[in-house]
Design a protein around this motif. Sequence first.
Motif, PDB file in Angstrom:
ATOM      1  N   CYS A  79       0.814  -1.214   0.000  1.00  0.00           N
ATOM      2  CA  CYS A  79       0.000   0.000   0.000  1.00  0.00           C
ATOM      3  C   CYS A  79       0.850   1.268   0.000  1.00  0.00           C
ATOM      4  O   CYS A  79       0.318   2.363  -0.111  1.00  0.00           O
ATOM      5  CB  CYS A  79      -0.927   0.006   1.205  1.00  0.00           C
ATOM      6  N   TYR A  80       2.158   1.123   0.132  1.00  0.00           N
ATOM      7  CA  TYR A  80       3.059   2.263   0.110  1.00  0.00           C
ATOM      8  C   TYR A  80       3.672   2.389  -1.274  1.00  0.00           C
ATOM      9  O   TYR A  80       4.065   1.399  -1.887  1.00  0.00           O
ATOM     10  CB  TYR A  80       4.140   2.121   1.182  1.00  0.00           C
ATOM     11  N   LYS A  84      -4.580  -0.049   7.912  1.00  0.00           N
ATOM     12  CA  LYS A  84      -5.717  -0.783   7.349  1.00  0.00           C
ATOM     13  C   LYS A  84      -6.309  -0.019   6.175  1.00  0.00           C
ATOM     14  O   LYS A  84      -6.290   1.207   6.126  1.00  0.00           O
ATOM     15  CB  LYS A  84      -6.780  -1.019   8.412  1.00  0.00           C
ATOM     16  N   CYS A  85      -6.865  -0.793   5.258  1.00  0.00           N
ATOM     17  CA  CYS A  85      -7.503  -0.234   4.076  1.00  0.00           C
ATOM     18  C   CYS A  85      -8.913   0.237   4.437  1.00  0.00           C
ATOM     19  O   CYS A  85      -9.697  -0.515   5.023  1.00  0.00           O
ATOM     20  CB  CYS A  85      -7.560  -1.302   2.982  1.00  0.00           C
ATOM     21  N   LYS A  86      -9.233   1.457   4.045  1.00  0.00           N
ATOM     22  CA  LYS A  86     -10.546   2.029   4.340  1.00  0.00           C
ATOM     23  C   LYS A  86     -11.656   1.406   3.492  1.00  0.00           C
ATOM     24  O   LYS A  86     -12.826   1.533   3.831  1.00  0.00           O
ATOM     25  CB  LYS A  86     -10.527   3.537   4.097  1.00  0.00           C
ATOM     26  N   ASP A 121      -5.183   3.874   5.834  1.00  0.00           N
ATOM     27  CA  ASP A 121      -5.171   4.668   7.059  1.00  0.00           C
ATOM     28  C   ASP A 121      -3.825   4.404   7.728  1.00  0.00           C
ATOM     29  O   ASP A 121      -3.618   3.321   8.284  1.00  0.00           O
ATOM     30  CB  ASP A 121      -6.316   4.254   7.978  1.00  0.00           C
ATOM     31  N   PRO A 122      -2.882   5.340   7.651  1.00  0.00           N
ATOM     32  CA  PRO A 122      -1.544   5.072   8.181  1.00  0.00           C
ATOM     33  C   PRO A 122      -1.505   4.880   9.697  1.00  0.00           C
ATOM     34  O   PRO A 122      -0.582   4.269  10.217  1.00  0.00           O
ATOM     35  CB  PRO A 122      -0.727   6.288   7.751  1.00  0.00           C
ATOM     36  N   GLU A 141       0.974  11.293   0.342  1.00  0.00           N
ATOM     37  CA  GLU A 141       2.027  11.206   1.359  1.00  0.00           C
ATOM     38  C   GLU A 141       2.730   9.845   1.340  1.00  0.00           C
ATOM     39  O   GLU A 141       3.051   9.277   2.386  1.00  0.00           O
ATOM     40  CB  GLU A 141       1.462  11.529   2.737  1.00  0.00           C
ATOM     41  N   GLY A 142       2.925   9.301   0.129  1.00  0.00           N
ATOM     42  CA  GLY A 142       3.692   8.062  -0.017  1.00  0.00           C
ATOM     43  C   GLY A 142       2.928   6.768   0.165  1.00  0.00           C
ATOM     44  O   GLY A 142       3.527   5.697   0.187  1.00  0.00           O
ATOM     45  N   HIS A 143       1.617   6.847   0.295  1.00  0.00           N
ATOM     46  CA  HIS A 143       0.824   5.624   0.447  1.00  0.00           C
ATOM     47  C   HIS A 143      -0.490   5.755  -0.306  1.00  0.00           C
ATOM     48  O   HIS A 143      -0.900   6.842  -0.697  1.00  0.00           O
ATOM     49  CB  HIS A 143       0.569   5.300   1.926  1.00  0.00           C
TER      50      HIS A 143
END
Length: 115
Positions: free
Chosen positions: A3-4, A54-56, A49-50, A42-44
């Motif tokens: 995810c990044y 977890k994926c929203k 959700d950093p 911001e790199g992801h």
Amino acid sequence: MCCYSTEMPLTREDIERIASLGYSPDYFVEHVDGVPRLRNVEGHCVFLDPSTNKCKIYPHRPMGCRLYPLVYVPGEGVDVDPECPKAYTIDRKSVRELAPLVLRLVEMIYGSEKL
């Protein structure tokens, strides 16, 4: 983590499914060389959700995210992305079983001439 700095391509169906959740494609899609991809913020991935990693939109995530870490390598076929920290957890049987889905995804996004 995949995810990044994602370069995840999107199908038309992925975009429609995510848009049906109320997200504008302008929010989550960027086009790179004519291919729609998940936008990074911001790199992801825009949907990561950093604070929780977890994926929203996990139940509605793109097909490429569902199939990752399987990737198509031109001239070689479907394999496990060696850059994935969990690559070692994918057995060869799973690669063989899921390869047709990866190939179908590549065809949907790039056309059959890329296979």
